[in-house]
Write a protein that holds these residues in place. Structure first.
Motif, PDB file in Angstrom:
ATOM      1  N   PHE A  18       0.715  -1.006   0.151  1.00 50.20           N
ATOM      2  CA  PHE A  18       0.453   0.271  -0.301  1.00 50.20           C
ATOM      3  C   PHE A  18       0.653   0.871  -0.442  1.00 50.20           C
ATOM      4  O   PHE A  18       2.036   1.388   0.460  1.00 50.20           O
ATOM      5  CB  PHE A  18      -1.304  -0.030   0.915  1.00 50.20           C
ATOM      6  N   SER A  19       0.248   2.042  -0.185  1.00 49.00           N
ATOM      7  CA  SER A  19       0.864   3.735   0.217  1.00 49.00           C
ATOM      8  C   SER A  19       0.242   4.734   0.749  1.00 49.00           C
ATOM      9  O   SER A  19      -0.916   4.671   1.800  1.00 49.00           O
ATOM     10  CB  SER A  19       0.743   4.442  -1.846  1.00 49.00           C
ATOM     11  N   GLY A  20       1.363   5.200   0.983  1.00 53.61           N
ATOM     12  CA  GLY A  20       1.189   6.763   2.674  1.00 53.61           C
ATOM     13  C   GLY A  20       0.359   7.260   2.061  1.00 53.61           C
ATOM     14  O   GLY A  20      -0.660   8.123   3.268  1.00 53.61           O
ATOM     15  N   HIS A  21       0.648   7.891   0.655  1.00 58.96           N
ATOM     16  CA  HIS A  21       0.010   9.571   0.399  1.00 58.96           C
ATOM     17  C   HIS A  21      -1.781   9.289  -0.494  1.00 58.96           C
ATOM     18  O   HIS A  21      -2.552  10.350   0.449  1.00 58.96           O
ATOM     19  CB  HIS A  21       0.967   9.916  -0.637  1.00 58.96           C
ATOM     20  N   LYS A  22      -1.800   8.125  -0.037  1.00 62.30           N
ATOM     21  CA  LYS A  22      -3.801   7.669   0.257  1.00 62.30           C
ATOM     22  C   LYS A  22      -4.845   7.576   1.008  1.00 62.30           C
ATOM     23  O   LYS A  22      -5.308   7.933   1.831  1.00 62.30           O
ATOM     24  CB  LYS A  22      -3.856   6.893  -0.730  1.00 62.30           C
ATOM     25  N   MET A  23      -3.725   7.510   2.294  1.00 63.55           N
ATOM     26  CA  MET A  23      -3.756   7.559   3.698  1.00 63.55           C
ATOM     27  C   MET A  23      -3.309   8.524   4.954  1.00 63.55           C
ATOM     28  O   MET A  23      -2.932   8.631   5.736  1.00 63.55           O
ATOM     29  CB  MET A  23      -3.878   5.832   3.910  1.00 63.55           C
ATOM     30  N   CYS A  24      -3.395   9.446   4.138  1.00 56.73           N
ATOM     31  CA  CYS A  24      -2.892  11.834   4.797  1.00 56.73           C
ATOM     32  C   CYS A  24      -1.746  11.554   5.088  1.00 56.73           C
ATOM     33  O   CYS A  24      -1.082  12.215   5.597  1.00 56.73           O
ATOM     34  CB  CYS A  24      -3.721  11.372   6.074  1.00 56.73           C
ATOM     35  N   GLY A  25      -0.826  10.399   4.667  1.00 57.35           N
ATOM     36  CA  GLY A  25       0.659  10.728   3.739  1.00 57.35           C
ATOM     37  C   GLY A  25       1.513  11.090   3.032  1.00 57.35           C
ATOM     38  O   GLY A  25       0.534  11.819   2.062  1.00 57.35           O
ATOM     39  N   PRO A  26       2.788  11.631   3.126  1.00 61.88           N
ATOM     40  CA  PRO A  26       3.222  12.128   1.974  1.00 61.88           C
ATOM     41  C   PRO A  26       3.375  11.307   1.141  1.00 61.88           C
ATOM     42  O   PRO A  26       3.487  10.169   0.341  1.00 61.88           O
ATOM     43  CB  PRO A  26       4.481  12.957   2.281  1.00 61.88           C
ATOM     44  N   THR A  27       3.634  11.762  -0.539  1.00 66.95           N
ATOM     45  CA  THR A  27       4.285  11.364  -1.584  1.00 66.95           C
ATOM     46  C   THR A  27       5.003  10.565  -1.647  1.00 66.95           C
ATOM     47  O   THR A  27       6.032  10.779  -0.650  1.00 66.95           O
ATOM     48  CB  THR A  27       3.939  11.873  -2.633  1.00 66.95           C
ATOM     49  N   GLY A  28       5.965   9.493  -1.706  1.00 67.64           N
ATOM     50  CA  GLY A  28       7.267   9.044  -1.951  1.00 67.64           C
ATOM     51  C   GLY A  28       6.807   8.089  -1.036  1.00 67.64           C
ATOM     52  O   GLY A  28       8.407   7.703  -0.983  1.00 67.64           O
ATOM     53  N   VAL A  29       6.261   7.721   0.036  1.00 68.60           N
ATOM     54  CA  VAL A  29       6.640   6.462   0.744  1.00 68.60           C
ATOM     55  C   VAL A  29       5.138   5.374   0.830  1.00 68.60           C
ATOM     56  O   VAL A  29       4.399   5.330   0.590  1.00 68.60           O
ATOM     57  CB  VAL A  29       6.835   6.728   2.187  1.00 68.60           C
TER      58      VAL A  29
END
Lengths: 405, 141
Positions: free
Chosen positions: A219-230
């Motif tokens: 999964f991706s961080g940026h779709k769950m309120c986190g920054p892009t690139g993680v």
């Protein structure tokens, strides 16, 4: 219950006007907005303790290392995993490519079978196409029913002799939630490993990878309120242990000699080079933030938004693409003779940001015989008033196209 | 530039009733182009006689801007010779990108002036034109 007014204070971006109208952000399946705490955590890292991790023998490097490792622990707890099984990547795409190039390269041979589905995002198709060219295995596709659910009648048959089943948890186009536990059981009964693409699931529902029973979860961080690139690749410890590294470089080694190298323990074995430290720390804070609101509250709020939106859309004579029973707040639709690009431009004028296009799921576009769809996707900070503004915008679209549709 | 101007009468007219829409039998040249970011696609076919575009048709699907632009393009190139078509294509490109010289009267196509204010939509208006450029390249081979 979710207190929208209070929550929206955490998102400065939502308090602006676009073309003179309140800004409505309905493209959350693409990327979510970021709460202040996440942005501040990233700033704080750069302002106070920017240093490389696991290296410097000085104060701020120790601080950075602790924050980075802590973020991993938070993510691990969040999905019911152990920290050493949680690999930081740049996103879901990188996570899937890691599995393909490490586990896949090592374990797949000519005439082996990999099972995917028609509703996969291109990021869960193309890495396998690339590997298929090198190794010559076969790819079988699970089909999608007319209502947008996965056809599972022939699951056991398609899994026969398969080495890997790689399936999305939630469709980014149809909103369908797939019965991943059932898929895992059937796949395992046939001796196949299972990779789940959780990019559209983790932000919206409580996930326990052990309960799902899969072997890999991405999964991706940026779709769950986190920054892009993680992003994250979770894998079973034993499995990750058995896999060769994908990227080679600093941090992932144990010893380097003239003619060979040995590799670090998990998770470092898969984290070559200087990692996305600020982003990982930001993701850790995003996880705290989501847990504070409560994943069950988030799911319930979005279910309510979805029901209201589907009901209101009925009056507009749009064709909803994806009507599975078990679904999330990702709504794709088509309007008679009106192209999604035009809908998008007109809605933008009304302050409403939605997505128009194929959503990186060209197999589905072909299946449903549309060149593209318009997609509205919700998150916990969206409100019913925003759905009203969206519906009003669609009425304007219809009015503008009265003579052609 | 308002939305109403972007979706003005003449554009909507070309969208609802596209000129030269369909397929050509015995086309001399055929090009298929698509916009991978949205999935829109256009087929462009021409019949050339004595160095002139005798017949031109386009087929495909897309938004108002891509369809109207294609429809108007077929009208303006019909009956023109290779050099003239090249000049029209170059002028439209200069016009829409704001770079280079617009050497000829683009007639109705000038309504695409406003598209420049919607940068994400410039690609839509240019889809059929990239097909035309491909055809011109083939004709010169």
């Amino acid at each position: 219950m979710i207190d929208s007014t209070k929550i929206r204070e955490d998102f400065p971006i939502l308090h602006q006007k676009i073309n003179g109208n309140p800004f409505v952000y309905f493209d959350n399946a693409s990327t979510s907005q970021k709460p202040k705490v996440v942005v501040e955590a990233i700033t704080d890292y750069y302002y106070r303790y920017n240093a490389n991790v696991h290296r410097g023998l000085y104060k701020i490097s120790a601080m950075a290392t602790e924050a980075y490792d802590n973020a991993r622990k938070k993510v691990a707890d969040f999905i019911g995993a152990a920290p050493q099984e949680v690999i930081f990547t740049s996103g879901t795409t990188a996570s899937i490519n890691l599995v393909a190039n490490s586990w896949g390269q090592e374990n797949l041979k000519e005439n082996d079978i990999v099972v995917l589905s028609e509703m996969e995002h291109h990021s869960n198709i193309v890495p396998w196409h690339l590997l298929q060219k090198r190794l010559g295995f076969k790819i079988h596709f699970l089909q999608v029913d007319e209502d947008g659910s996965l056809q599972l009648d022939d699951l056991a048959e398609k899994c026969k002799g398969a080495k890997l089943v790689s399936i999305t948890h939630v469709s980014n186009t149809l909103g369908t939630v797939n019965p991943v536990e059932e898929i895992v059981k059937t796949a395992h009964a046939n001796g196949a490993k299972v990779l789940i693409d959780g990019a559209q699931a983790v932000p919206h529902m409580a996930i326990d990878v052990k309960k799902i029973g899969c072997d890999f979860y991405a999964f991706s961080g940026h779709k769950m309120c986190g920054p892009t690139g993680v992003g994250i690749l979770w894998g079973r410890e034993q499995l990750l242990e058995s896999m060769p590294p994908f990227l080679g470089g600093g941090s992932m080694i144990d010893e380097v000699h003239l003619d060979y190298s040995t590799y670090a323990q998990l998770p470092n074995k898969f984290e070559a080079g200087t990692m996305n430290i600020a982003q990982a720390i930001g993701l850790g804070v995003a996880v705290d933030y989501l847990q504070e609101i409560g994943l069950d509250n988030i799911t319930a709020h979005e279910q309510q938004l979805t029901e209201v939106a589907l009901e209101k859309l009925k009056s507009l004579d749009v064709q909803i693409i994806g009507n599975a029973q078990n679904r999330v707040g990702v709504i794709s639709f088509a309007m008679n003779r009106i192209h999604p690009h035009d809908i998008s431009t007109i809605l933008d004028h009304e302050g409403v940001a939605i997505r128009a296009g194929h959503h990186c799921t060209q197999l589905l576009m072909r299946k449903f015989a549309v060149p593209a769809t318009t997609r509205a996707s919700f998150y916990f900070y969206n409100t019913i008033e925003e759905i009203d503004q969206f519906v009003k915008g669609l009425q304007k679209v219809k009015e503008m196209f009265r003579r052609v549709s | 530039m308002s939305l109403r101007e972007l979706y003005q009468e003449i554009v909507m007219d070309h969208y609802s009733d596209p000129r030269n829409f369909g397929k050509l039998e015995d086309a001399d040249y055929h090009v298929h182009v698509n916009n991978p970011s949205c999935g829109d696609a256009i087929d462009l076919e021409v019949i050339v006689n004595s160095g002139k575009i005798e017949q031109v048709k386009f087929d495909g699907h897309g938004c108002v801007l891509s369809q109207a632009s294609a429809s108007m393009m077929t009208e303006i190139i019909q009956g023109k010779d290779l050099a003239e078509v090249q000049e029209i294509a170059d002028s439209f490109r200069s016009f829409i990108t704001g770079k280079g010289e617009v050497k000829i009267d683009l007639e109705d196509l000038e309504i695409f002036e406003g598209v420049k204010q919607f940068p994400l939509r410039v690609k839509c208006a240019c889809l059929s034109w990239s097909a035309l450029r491909e055809i011109l390249k083939k004709m010169q081979e």
